[in-house]
Design a protein around this motif. Structure first.
Motif, mmCIF file in Angstrom:
data_model
loop_
_atom_site.group_PDB
_atom_site.id
_atom_site.type_symbol
_atom_site.label_atom_id
_atom_site.label_comp_id
_atom_site.label_asym_id
_atom_site.label_seq_id
_atom_site.Cartn_x
_atom_site.Cartn_y
_atom_site.Cartn_z
ATOM 1 N N ALA A 4 12.375 -3.063 10.076
ATOM 2 C CA ALA A 4 12.830 -4.394 9.668
ATOM 3 C C ALA A 4 11.987 -4.931 8.538
ATOM 4 C CB ALA A 4 12.780 -5.348 10.866
ATOM 5 N N ALA A 5 10.672 -4.682 8.614
ATOM 6 C CA ALA A 5 9.792 -5.158 7.550
ATOM 7 C C ALA A 5 10.064 -4.413 6.260
ATOM 8 C CB ALA A 5 8.335 -4.983 7.967
ATOM 9 N N ARG A 6 10.324 -3.100 6.385
ATOM 10 C CA ARG A 6 10.652 -2.329 5.192
ATOM 11 C C ARG A 6 11.916 -2.877 4.535
ATOM 12 N NH1 ARG A 6 7.709 2.194 4.840
ATOM 13 N NH2 ARG A 6 6.784 3.080 6.729
ATOM 14 N N GLU A 7 12.906 -3.186 5.362
ATOM 15 C CA GLU A 7 14.156 -3.685 4.814
ATOM 16 C C GLU A 7 13.952 -5.032 4.147
ATOM 17 O OE1 GLU A 7 18.030 -3.640 3.669
ATOM 18 O OE2 GLU A 7 16.785 -2.048 4.515
ATOM 19 N N ALA A 8 13.111 -5.866 4.749
ATOM 20 C CA ALA A 8 12.836 -7.157 4.130
ATOM 21 C C ALA A 8 12.186 -6.968 2.774
ATOM 22 C CB ALA A 8 11.923 -7.980 5.046
ATOM 23 N N ASP A 73 1.840 -11.071 -2.509
ATOM 24 C CA ASP A 73 2.972 -10.406 -3.144
ATOM 25 C C ASP A 73 3.574 -9.342 -2.225
ATOM 26 O OD1 ASP A 73 1.545 -8.012 -3.363
ATOM 27 O OD2 ASP A 73 0.734 -8.534 -5.322
ATOM 28 N N TRP A 74 4.721 -8.813 -2.627
ATOM 29 C CA TRP A 74 5.463 -7.883 -1.787
ATOM 30 C C TRP A 74 4.709 -6.580 -1.529
ATOM 31 C CZ3 TRP A 74 7.056 -2.913 -2.991
ATOM 32 C CH2 TRP A 74 6.885 -2.510 -4.334
ATOM 33 N N SER A 75 3.882 -6.171 -2.496
ATOM 34 C CA SER A 75 3.242 -4.864 -2.380
ATOM 35 C C SER A 75 2.303 -4.791 -1.184
ATOM 36 C CB SER A 75 2.483 -4.541 -3.666
ATOM 37 O OG SER A 75 1.415 -5.456 -3.878
ATOM 38 N N ARG A 76 1.551 -5.833 -0.934
ATOM 39 C CA ARG A 76 0.614 -5.832 0.186
ATOM 40 C C ARG A 76 1.357 -5.905 1.513
ATOM 41 N NH1 ARG A 76 -1.733 -7.890 -4.303
ATOM 42 N NH2 ARG A 76 -3.971 -7.488 -4.621
ATOM 43 N N GLN A 77 2.483 -6.596 1.518
ATOM 44 C CA GLN A 77 3.312 -6.619 2.721
ATOM 45 C C GLN A 77 3.896 -5.225 2.974
ATOM 46 O OE1 GLN A 77 6.197 -9.809 2.389
ATOM 47 N NE2 GLN A 77 4.710 -11.098 1.340
ATOM 48 N N ARG A 78 4.321 -4.582 1.905
ATOM 49 C CA ARG A 78 4.927 -3.258 2.033
ATOM 50 C C ARG A 78 3.909 -2.238 2.572
ATOM 51 N NH1 ARG A 78 9.523 -0.953 -0.179
ATOM 52 N NH2 ARG A 78 9.726 1.166 0.604
ATOM 53 N N LEU A 79 2.659 -2.360 2.157
ATOM 54 C CA LEU A 79 1.626 -1.442 2.616
ATOM 55 C C LEU A 79 1.049 -1.829 3.972
ATOM 56 C CD1 LEU A 79 -0.279 -0.843 -0.744
ATOM 57 C CD2 LEU A 79 1.382 0.655 0.376
ATOM 58 N N ASP A 80 1.487 -2.968 4.510
ATOM 59 C CA ASP A 80 1.079 -3.397 5.852
ATOM 60 C C ASP A 80 -0.444 -3.497 5.958
ATOM 61 O OD1 ASP A 80 1.665 -4.298 8.331
ATOM 62 O OD2 ASP A 80 2.441 -2.407 9.119
ATOM 63 N N ALA A 265 4.107 4.565 -4.812
ATOM 64 C CA ALA A 265 3.461 3.377 -4.263
ATOM 65 C C ALA A 265 3.902 2.170 -5.070
ATOM 66 C CB ALA A 265 1.941 3.534 -4.295
ATOM 67 N N PRO A 266 3.725 0.960 -4.540
ATOM 68 C CA PRO A 266 4.147 -0.237 -5.278
ATOM 69 C C PRO A 266 3.573 -0.263 -6.687
ATOM 70 C CG PRO A 266 3.584 -0.825 -3.031
ATOM 71 C CD PRO A 266 3.197 0.616 -3.203
ATOM 72 N N GLY A 267 4.438 -0.541 -7.656
ATOM 73 C CA GLY A 267 4.004 -0.526 -9.048
ATOM 74 C C GLY A 267 4.764 -1.504 -9.908
ATOM 75 N N ALA A 268 5.209 -2.617 -9.344
ATOM 76 C CA ALA A 268 5.894 -3.653 -10.115
ATOM 77 C C ALA A 268 5.705 -4.985 -9.414
ATOM 78 C CB ALA A 268 7.388 -3.338 -10.245
ATOM 79 N N GLY A 269 5.472 -6.033 -10.178
ATOM 80 C CA GLY A 269 5.288 -7.344 -9.573
ATOM 81 C C GLY A 269 4.071 -7.419 -8.679
ATOM 82 N N VAL A 270 2.988 -6.735 -9.066
ATOM 83 C CA VAL A 270 1.773 -6.669 -8.255
ATOM 84 C C VAL A 270 0.735 -7.644 -8.816
ATOM 85 C CG1 VAL A 270 -0.123 -5.183 -7.515
ATOM 86 C CG2 VAL A 270 2.213 -4.305 -7.553
ATOM 87 N N VAL A 271 0.055 -8.364 -7.939
ATOM 88 C CA VAL A 271 -0.884 -9.411 -8.349
ATOM 89 C C VAL A 271 -2.326 -8.983 -8.089
ATOM 90 C CG1 VAL A 271 -1.585 -11.818 -8.021
ATOM 91 C CG2 VAL A 271 0.823 -11.185 -7.829
ATOM 92 N N LEU A 328 4.148 5.677 -0.025
ATOM 93 C CA LEU A 328 2.874 5.453 0.632
ATOM 94 C C LEU A 328 2.989 4.472 1.796
ATOM 95 C CD1 LEU A 328 -0.251 5.773 0.664
ATOM 96 C CD2 LEU A 328 -0.342 3.850 -0.939
ATOM 97 N N ASP A 329 2.438 4.863 2.934
ATOM 98 C CA ASP A 329 2.349 4.013 4.119
ATOM 99 C C ASP A 329 0.892 4.026 4.567
ATOM 100 O OD1 ASP A 329 2.406 2.828 6.648
ATOM 101 O OD2 ASP A 329 4.361 3.676 7.163
ATOM 102 N N ALA A 330 0.116 3.051 4.100
ATOM 103 C CA ALA A 330 -1.325 3.046 4.359
ATOM 104 C C ALA A 330 -1.632 2.979 5.850
ATOM 105 C CB ALA A 330 -1.980 1.881 3.621
ATOM 106 N N TYR A 331 -0.889 2.167 6.578
ATOM 107 C CA TYR A 331 -1.142 2.015 8.012
ATOM 108 C C TYR A 331 -0.902 3.337 8.745
ATOM 109 C CZ TYR A 331 -0.567 0.530 12.861
ATOM 110 O OH TYR A 331 -0.677 0.418 14.217
ATOM 111 N N ALA A 332 0.202 3.989 8.443
ATOM 112 C CA ALA A 332 0.505 5.261 9.101
ATOM 113 C C ALA A 332 -0.523 6.326 8.743
ATOM 114 C CB ALA A 332 1.906 5.726 8.717
#
Length: 411
Positions: A4-8, A73-80, A265-271, A328-332
């Protein structure tokens, strides 16, 4: 990250991100462009200065930003990262960052940057921006490995133009310093023998080498007409080649085409921050993605200190979210128990690997849920039995037992 988080996170790839995906990489500081940080809640995003990866010959150094991001930003959420930091922050690990240099006293990096000579001067600001993604301690915009140390090394001239000789010298310096992870966030169009030897020596010395799969795209020009090619040192054997991706998992439209990518890995809209002041910038490109992957490698090295460089690279790719290019899934990467005694070499597709997620924390919750389900099912069956049986029994003359009788009524 949960599905669900990935989809968000994927839903953030709408028009609000469009401006951020086309960040120029060679701009002047006299009129710094601005890009918009997309908002996850559908509201208007935040306008931030764009962080260049190179400067024009006559440009002044990148000016301090007067803006600060108001949200993650979205990138840190995506990497959990919030959950990842519960299992490790890269403490005790040194990440050598080869880019435009790093300002040792930059906001969020105080006391954890080693930079000598030219590497301590970051006119462009790009290296400092990436250092924040790796090891920054900003309250809302923390890096992947906020417990790690940064060894800053220059792989470019003062304007941000990459040079093979400078990169090779920097890789050797990182090896001599005993860096655990070497992040080469610049990419060269031609292979260099000296650089190839330096990378091979670094890997033999025990360093995980992470490299940007491509240079950041040019400010102008049509990248669709550029044929796919391998960039270096990302193309060297055993180097983890990392490309940039959008929130939806695809590569940016203007990304330079290449082959042999190991990880996205996230590479757009990164703060992240810069070398001067406490303001924030918006950045993009494979260099940003490589910095995130290097931070994840640092967390893995700290959490699994006995793993070889090959095992670390395997862990990062084997636990990645399955896609055309594993994501990339840092948590996993930190929490997964890998199956099989031998780690395949870096570059093998994640979908072809065997990984079993460590669910020990979730087992108790699963058992409780199973018990509640069974009890609920038993209750439903009891109600259904009563609804079916009692009318038939009454039709035959059965009645509930009363005090003093036998509990049945005979015909």
């Amino acid at each position: 990250m949960k599905p669900a988080a990935r989809e968000a996170a994927r839903l953030l790839s709408g028009a609000g991100l469009a401006a951020a995906l086309l960040l120029p990489t060679a701009v002047t500081a006299h009129a710094a462009p601005r890009a918009t940080l997309p908002a996850a809640d559908g509201k208007k995003g935040q306008a931030l200065p764009a962080m260049p990866s190179a400067l024009d010959a006559d440009a002044a150094c990148t000016a301090p930003s007067r803006e600060r991001a108001k949200k993650q930003d979205w990138s840190r959420q995506r990497l959990d990262l919030d959950r990842t930091h519960g299992h490790g922050v890269g403490a005790g690990v040194t990440v050598a960052l080869i880019d435009t240099g790093v300002a040792p006293d930059a906001d969020g990096l105080d006391g954890r940057v080693t930079a000598e000579g030219a590497a301590a001067e970051d006119c462009v600001g790009h290296g400092t921006f990436l250092a924040g993604l790796i090891a920054g301690r900003d309250a809302r915009l923390t890096g992947v490995a906020p417990g790690a140390r940064i060894l800053a090394l220059r792989g470019t001239d003062t304007r941000g133009r990459a040079d093979a000789a400078l990169v090779a010298t920097a890789v050797r310096a990182a090896t001599e310093a005993g860096a655990d992870v070497i992040a080469v966030t610049v990419a060269l169009p031609r292979r260099d023998k000296d650089l190839s030897r330096a990378v091979a020596d670094a890997r033999r010395a025990g360093a995980v080498v992470v490299a940007a799969a491509t240079p950041d795209p040019p400010a102008r020009g049509d990248t669709d007409t550029i044929p796919p090619r391998v960039y270096w040192p990302a193309g060297e054997p055993g180097v983890l080649s990392v490309a940039d991706m959008l929130p939806g998992g695809l590569r940016p439209e203007r990304a330079l085409p290449t082959t042999g990518i190991d990880l996205a890995a996230p590479g757009a809209g990164v703060v992240s921050g810069g070398p001067r002041g406490d303001g924030h910038y918006l950045g993009a490109g494979a260099s940003v993605a490589a910095a995130y992957a290097a931070g994840a490698a640092a967390v893995v090295r700290a959490a699994h200190p006995d793993d070889s460089p090959e095992a670390v690279a395997h862990r990062l790719t084997a636990t990645a979210y399955p896609a055309d290019i594993p994501q990339l899934d840092a948590y996993a990467a930190v929490t997964t128990v890998l199956g099989g005694p031998d780690a395949p070499p870096a570059g093998e597709r994640a979908a072809e690997r065997v990984a079993v997620r460590d669910t020990s924390d979730a087992d108790a919750a699963t058992d409780r849920a199973t018990l509640l389900t069974l009890l609920g099912s038993a209750l439903v069956l009891a109600v259904l039995w009563a609804a079916f049986t009692l009318p038939r029994a009454r039709a035959r003359g059965w009645r509930p037992a009363r005090a003093g009788d036998g509990g049945t009524a005979k015909d």
